[in-house]
Enzyme design. Structure first.
Site, PDB file in Angstrom:
ATOM      1  CE  LYS A  39       0.485   6.061   8.079  1.00 31.81           C
ATOM      2  NZ  LYS A  39       0.480   5.112   7.016  1.00 31.81           N
ATOM      3  CE1 TYR A  90      -3.721   2.458   0.456  1.00 32.66           C
ATOM      4  CE2 TYR A  90      -2.475   3.332   2.306  1.00 32.66           C
ATOM      5  CZ  TYR A  90      -3.515   3.443   1.407  1.00 32.66           C
ATOM      6  OH  TYR A  90      -4.346   4.536   1.470  1.00 32.66           O
ATOM      7  CG  ASP A 113       5.771   3.962   1.183  1.00 35.60           C
ATOM      8  OD1 ASP A 113       5.970   4.755   2.130  1.00 35.60           O
ATOM      9  OD2 ASP A 113       4.645   3.733   0.718  1.00 35.60           O
TER      10      ASP A 113
HETATM   11  C1  LIG Z   1      -0.086   5.389   5.518  1.00 38.82           C
HETATM   12  C2  LIG Z   1       0.742   4.973   4.332  1.00 38.82           C
HETATM   13  C3  LIG Z   1       0.758   5.706   3.132  1.00 38.82           C
HETATM   14  C4  LIG Z   1      -0.189   6.841   2.889  1.00 38.82           C
HETATM   15  O1  LIG Z   1       0.009   7.883   3.772  1.00 38.82           O
HETATM   16  P1  LIG Z   1      -1.207   8.939   4.011  1.00 38.82           P
HETATM   17  O2  LIG Z   1      -0.589   9.983   4.880  1.00 38.82           O
HETATM   18  O3  LIG Z   1      -2.297   8.146   4.647  1.00 38.82           O
HETATM   19  O4  LIG Z   1      -1.590   9.443   2.677  1.00 38.82           O
HETATM   20  C5  LIG Z   1       1.666   5.356   2.159  1.00 38.82           C
HETATM   21  N1  LIG Z   1       2.494   4.319   2.324  1.00 38.82           N
HETATM   22  C6  LIG Z   1       2.497   3.568   3.446  1.00 38.82           C
HETATM   23  C7  LIG Z   1       3.464   2.454   3.582  1.00 38.82           C
HETATM   24  C8  LIG Z   1       1.609   3.865   4.477  1.00 38.82           C
HETATM   25  O5  LIG Z   1       1.566   3.106   5.570  1.00 38.82           O
END
Ligand SMILES: *Cc1c(COP(=O)(O)O)cnc(C)c1O
Length: 446
Positions: free
Chosen positions: A263, A142, A234
């Site tokens: 985050k 994701y 990521d």
């Molecule tokens: C949470 C998340 C995203 C998206 O971040 P948002 O701030 O919710 O748009 C992208 N990649 C990973 C691995 C995530 O856990």
């Protein structure tokens, strides 16, 4: 537990928001509880119920719900000095300096406002830098609500996983199973010259949790180098969460070309960032040609919260504390699972954890890795441990959501409401909280 206030709030919310929520994961059945406030490692809902919180905002709240004095003061000062200006501030430079100092793959970075925005810009940057269109992602991985990565299928046979995305967007996205070197090699042998980048979490923290097998990340690094493609990690979840200040790339010793963050680096405020080698990041406008801009990017309140949070973590042994609690917790969970549900798998590392409701395990004999699955080939469970997204998808989702999660909630524990998302320990949690959590798990699983 009384939920009258949450029930009537959800009734109102359903009239003005689709599904009554602003992010789909929040639509817990039959209705979510609404939060009044946080308190250290706990949250209190609109009916006054208190829960030990291991959702922690889905990851951002490394320090828990109480901002340390230095964070609170910085946030309040920045907010009362006027929240934002559309012009640069020193605090944004300081946060960028902090991150570049600690993360090996980051010489420069651009701040944005969410993880989604970071991965969207990272993909555009990789395509702009290489002049190629295709990207490789992991099945089940994701990367936020972005068109290029919301795909299902395998190899080049991918389709958009949501209505509203044109079919041909997925033509540029190739999906392979995590931990499968063979599949990755085949994809590169077939069309490596067209691949701009491989984008993956260094461990699947958003889906699972699945750790990389020994050598897997190194293999991705070698293959991308050999074909002139970029490696994008990521680190939206793992950044400043796994591997401490050096992030997961430091823990695993593999340096990507581009890293996305979000985050934790915003200290609880909306944030994202795209970092990497200077020659790549300088492709962003105005230094280069790849368009990237944002009204709220580098927001001073967020920058201040992020900077003071990371400084606090650096100066107060925060990672030692949360990672020790993580080990305590995962070891305890391993014992509970051995007694009550030997087919289940304890996963996680550092301060993230989950029990996956896997359906099969070895017949008796050895127990699992002591503090969460390590993909150890010598372990008797090795053949049963989830290694990719498909393995995770096969776990017992219904039992998890309908029986287990509510049983934990009724004991005053807030976990992420589906089987797939990580749970997080914060610096506000204590050994006693972990004991209480273990007791709740024991009750819910026996
Ligand atoms: C949470 C998340 C995203 C998206 O971040 P948002 O701030 O919710 O748009 C992208 N990649 C990973 C691995 C995530 O856990």
């Amino acid at each position: 537990m009384n939920h009258d206030n949450s029930r009537s709030l959800y009734d109102r919310a359903l009239s003005v928001s689709p599904g009554g929520v602003n992010s789909s994961v929040r639509a817990i059945r039959p209705f979510p509880f609404f939060i009044e406030r946080g308190d250290g490692g706990s949250i209190i809902d609109a009916d006054g119920n208190r829960y030990l919180d291991f959702v922690m905002g889905y990851g951002p709240l490394l320090l828990g719900h109480d901002m340390p004095e230095s964070v609170r003061a910085a946030v309040q000062t920045r907010a009362s000095d006027g929240p934002m200006y559309g012009a640069p501030t020193e605090v944004g430079v300081e946060l960028a300096e902090f991150i570049t100092r600690h993360v090996s793959g980051v010489e420069m970075l651009r701040f944005v406002n969410s993880g989604t925005e970071a991965t969207v810009s990272a993909v555009r940057l990789a395509r702009g830098h290489t002049g190629r269109d295709k990207i490789v992602v992991m099945q089940g991985g994701y990367h936020g609500a972005q068109e290029s990565t919301l795909v299902e299928g395998s190899g080049s046979d991918t389709r958009p996983s949501s209505p509203g995305i044109p079919e041909n967007f997925a033509e540029h996205t190739i999906a392979v199973p995590f931990n499968d070197e063979q599949a990755l090699r085949q994809v590169f042998e077939a069309q490596g010259e067209e691949i701009a980048a491989v984008m993956t979490e260094p461990l699947l923290a958003n889906y699972g949790i699945v750790l990389p097998e020994d050598g897997y990340l190194e293999t991705i690094r070698e293959i991308t180098d050999a074909y002139g493609s970029l490696l994008i990690f990521d680190e939206v979840i793992t950044g400043f969460r796994v591997g401490g200040l050096q992030c997961a790339q430091g823990k695993f010793g593999v340096t990507p070309d581009i890293t996305t963050f979000a985050k934790v680096i915003g200290g609880g405020f909306p944030v994202g960032a795209i970092g990497g080698r200077a020659e790549i990041i300088e492709n962003f406008t105005p230094a280069g040609e790849v368009f990237q801009s944002g009204t709220f990017s580098g927001h001073p309140v967020t920058m201040a919260a992020g900077l003071e949070t990371l400084r606090y973590a650096a100066e107060n042994d925060v990672y030692d504390h949360v990672n020790a609690l993580g080990d305590q917790l995962r070891s305890g969970l391993t014992d509970i699972v051995a007694d009550h549900a030997p087919q289940y798998t304890v996963v996680g590392t550092d301060s993230i954890f989950k029990i996956l409701f896997t359906r099969t395990g070895p017949d008796g004999g050895d127990s699992q890795c002591k503090a969460g699955c390590r993909q150890n080939p010598d372990c008797s469970r090795y053949d049963h441990c989830p290694k990719d997204g498909a393995d995770i998808a096969q776990a017992e989702t219904e039992r998890w959501e309908r029986l287990f999660w509510p049983a934990m909630k009724d004991q005053g524990v807030f976990l992420t409401p589906n089987q797939f998302e990580s749970q997080f320990i914060s610096n506000a949690h204590t050994e006693e909280d972990i004991e209480q959590l273990l007791e709740a798990y024991k009750q819910a699983l026996s």
